[in-house]
Design an enzyme around this catalytic site. Structure first.
Site, short mmCIF file in Angstrom:
data_model
loop_
_atom_site.label_atom_id
_atom_site.label_comp_id
_atom_site.label_asym_id
_atom_site.label_seq_id
_atom_site.Cartn_x
_atom_site.Cartn_y
_atom_site.Cartn_z
N PRO A 143 0.84 -1.20 0.00
CA PRO A 143 0.00 0.00 0.00
C PRO A 143 0.88 1.25 0.00
O PRO A 143 1.73 1.41 0.87
CB PRO A 143 -0.78 -0.12 1.31
N CYS A 144 0.72 2.11 -1.01
CA CYS A 144 1.49 3.36 -1.08
C CYS A 144 0.52 4.50 -0.81
O CYS A 144 0.19 5.28 -1.71
CB CYS A 144 2.15 3.52 -2.45
N GLN A 145 0.05 4.59 0.42
CA GLN A 145 -0.96 5.59 0.76
C GLN A 145 -0.41 6.99 0.54
O GLN A 145 0.61 7.36 1.11
CB GLN A 145 -1.36 5.44 2.23
N PRO A 146 -1.06 7.78 -0.32
CA PRO A 146 -0.57 9.14 -0.53
C PRO A 146 -0.84 10.00 0.69
O PRO A 146 -1.82 9.78 1.41
CB PRO A 146 -1.38 9.63 -1.73
#
Length: 648
Positions: A143-146
């Site tokens: 997960p690359c949560q902004p």
């Protein structure tokens, strides 16, 4: 008010109308029997290993020529299946969902581990285990949560004050993924994610990951890929980051022709008014597509598994019957709607036999209204959704029907995973002396900008002199390079006083020749004595009434790490990288191009501003002036220009 119970049934059977609870006399609650599927329990793969036998299991396969892969955040195994089809053996997978782990253990050999990668101790134990075997590739979709740039500023202030750690390992799981990669250091790396996460954060996380990998010798390849080009029968864009130690060449398979919904599922049995079942007879009456033949590999010729869907309300069935693939929710008879058409304009979507499907996402686990069958008045089955994601028919999903839908929707389509993995196939000869093209280009661009920052362009290239008040004034004026000299006295006054003074406005007014500049002078005159404004940069965009484009420019000039997607900037990156983003998709593919040139280190804002200046000075839409451009040696357009003899 009359109250009745809804019955619950287990197993197959079609939908049925039951009495309802009336509230206010005109709105009915859900009026269909609640049908829950069984929980499918799957056996462990016969070639699985245990934690105790893992090292021996890996050694035996490497001795027989296998290339071992690890799949982090594996889910049910879409990416693992792609790796397997591309020639790797998945030695280990990691997830933290019990049904996804059971699915993976059933469909793949090796070791499926329940590990919370956000836990440093558990991650360290995993790294020790993987370092004891020969891992060739690590893959995964962390997960690359902004997070907003305002949030980054707040976090940085808390870090500097010692109030919090630099990052939260349990939330910023991309760091956990990179930590495993950097410590195990496989030959190849494959990372997949949803592009909206990167676009929402100006690719900040992705650019940081690229920098971290290239710092230790990896060569990288970043691209947005539409999955249909690699045999997936749906519109589904994914962000793919590849990295390798043995080469800087990434040869993707050639894109193929589109696979339609008809190709994908037309051979599966009609369900009529039933909801299907775990095991149905498979006896297609028409021609079976090449895609369907691939999906039937290794499957009992007379059986189809998990061809089951949800029951449908009678009023929904009536709505479905009136729909084509072009019907919007607003087109539905108002008397049959249960939702506001303005809010839920795409609440229902019937698929088209002869088109691609819309993206299968985890939302399908909640309801199937986005995925109405092309001709039957129902939503897709588990097997149909799996087909559209390119899972073959012998791939089973543990848990209930909803658990299966969730695993399918969250998965990387195996055929897309296979295409990306093929681009990481080992090369016969390793060129250890090769230079990193991106690093060379980035260093040259930054050096060019630093030289010009010492001259007339100091006010358009981030640095110590370019304070937030100067950045705000430049953003308001938006001067061309030839106008900078005239504005320099006024801008120097702003820089020295760290605010807009009357003298500064007078000097700027003397240089203003365009109407937009005159309007800016008027606004500055109103604010020239507002000392508080110039001490609080975060308030400037709102107080100065800057439009979005100029707000981004102000932030960039003030040293914030943003991507400026103006046409001149996209034109520069598109021409240098020889892509089509100048002509289309500037906000998606264009940002991918920019991220490669800008990088993710401390000099990213300087490079971004330098690209803007290059666009103004050299990279004109017509008749580009390639001579003197710092990127000319890397640019396909420059190589074809009249200056090419002098450039090369």
């Amino acid at each position: 008010m009359e109250e009745v119970e809804q019955n619950q049934i287990v197993g197959g059977g079609g939908p049925a109308r039951v009495p309802v609870r009336w509230t206010g006399g005109d709105v009915a609650v859900y009026a269909v029997k609640l049908e829950r599927s069984d929980l499918l329990q799957l056996p462990v793969h016969p070639d699985a290993c245990t934690e105790e036998t893992f090292e021996q299991w890996c050694a035996e396969r490497v001795a027989n020529g296998a290339r071992l892969a690890v799949d982090l955040f594996s889910g049910g195994g879409g990416l693992s299946l792609g790796l397997t089809d591309a020639g790797w053996t998945v030695a280990a997978s990691v997830d933290h969902n019990k049904f996804a782990l059971q699915t993976h253990r059933a469909n793949f050999p090796g070791l499926a581990l329940d590990v919370d990668l956000g836990d440093p101790k558990k991650r360290a134990a995993l790294i020790r285990r993987l370092k004891r075997v020969d891992i060739d590739l690590i893959a995964g979709g962390p997960p690359c949560q902004p997070f907003s740039r305002a949030g980054r500023s707040k976090i940085r202030s808390l870090v500097d004050a010692g109030v919090r750690d630099e990052f939260d390992e349990r939330k910023e799981l991309w760091r956990a993924y990179v930590d495993v990669v950097l410590k195990v250091k496989p030959r190849a790396v494959l990372m997949e994610n949803v592009p909206d996460m990167a676009l929402g954060d100006d690719f900040h996380v992705v650019r940081r990951i690229v920098d971290m990998l290239e710092d230790v010798g990896y060569r990288t390849n970043l691209r947005l890929v539409d999955a249909w080009q690699y045999g997936v029968p749906q519109h589904r864009k994914r962000l793919i980051l590849l990295a390798r130690l043995d080469s800087d060449t990434f040869t993707w398979p050639s894109p193929g022709k589109a696979v339609t919904v008809r190709d994908a599922i037309a051979d599966l049995p009609d369900l009529g008014l039933t909801t299907g079942g775990r095991e149905l007879s498979y006896s297609p009456t028409g021609e079976v597509s090449d895609f369907a033949k691939v999906m039937r590999r290794g499957t009992n010729e007379e059986t189809v598994w998990d061809h089951m869907t949800r029951p449908v309300r009678d009023d929904d069935r009536e709505i479905f019957a009136s729909m084509t693939s072009k019907t919007l929710y607003a087109h539905i008879d108002p008397s049959l709607r249960r939702y506001t058409a303005e809010t839920f304009d795409d609440k229902y979507k019937r698929l088209d036999w002869d088109e691609l499907s819309r993206s299968i996402t985890a939302h399908i686990a909640k309801d199937g209204y986005w995925y109405i069958h092309p001709s039957e008045n129902r939503t897709l089955t588990v097997r149909e959704a799996a087909r559209i994601q390119t899972f073959p028919d012998d791939f089973r999903f543990a848990g209930s029907r909803s658990h299966a839908f969730q695993q399918i929707g969250n998965a990387v389509p195996p055929m897309l995973g296979k295409a990306a993995a093929i681009a990481l196939s080992p090369v016969p000869v390793i060129d250890k002396a090769r230079q990193n093209r991106w690093r060379v280009l980035a260093n040259h661009l930054a050096a060019w900008a630093e030289e010009r920052r010492d001259g007339n362009y100091w006010c358009v290239l981030p640095g110590e002199q370019l304070t937030p008040p100067v950045a705000a004034v430049v953003a308001m004026l938006d001067p061309s390079p030839v106008e900078l000299a005239a504005y320099t006295p006024g801008l120097r006054e702003v820089a020295s006083k760290r605010r807009v003074t009357k003298q500064a406005v007078d000097l700027i007014e003397q240089a203003a020749v365009r109407r937009v500049a005159a309007a800016a002078v008027t606004r500055l005159r109103q604010l020239q004595n507002d000392r508080r404004l110039w001490l609080h940069p975060q308030d400037m965009p709102e107080v100065l009434a800057l439009p979005p484009g100029k707000t981004v420019l102000l932030k960039l000039l003030a040293g914030d790490d943003v991507l400026l997607t103006s046409q001149p900037v996209i034109r520069v990156s598109s021409r240098v990288l020889n892509t089509s983003s100048e002509r289309a998709n500037s906000l998606t593919d264009g940002r991918v191009d920019l991220s490669r040139l800008v990088g993710g280190d401390a000099k990213a804002p300087l490079r971004m501003a330098a690209l803007r200046l290059v666009g103004q000075l050299h990279c004109h839409k017509q008749a580009p002036m390639c001579e003197g451009c710092p990127l000319a040696r890397q640019c396909a357009t420059a190589r074809d220009s009249e200056f090419s003899d002098r450039l090369f």
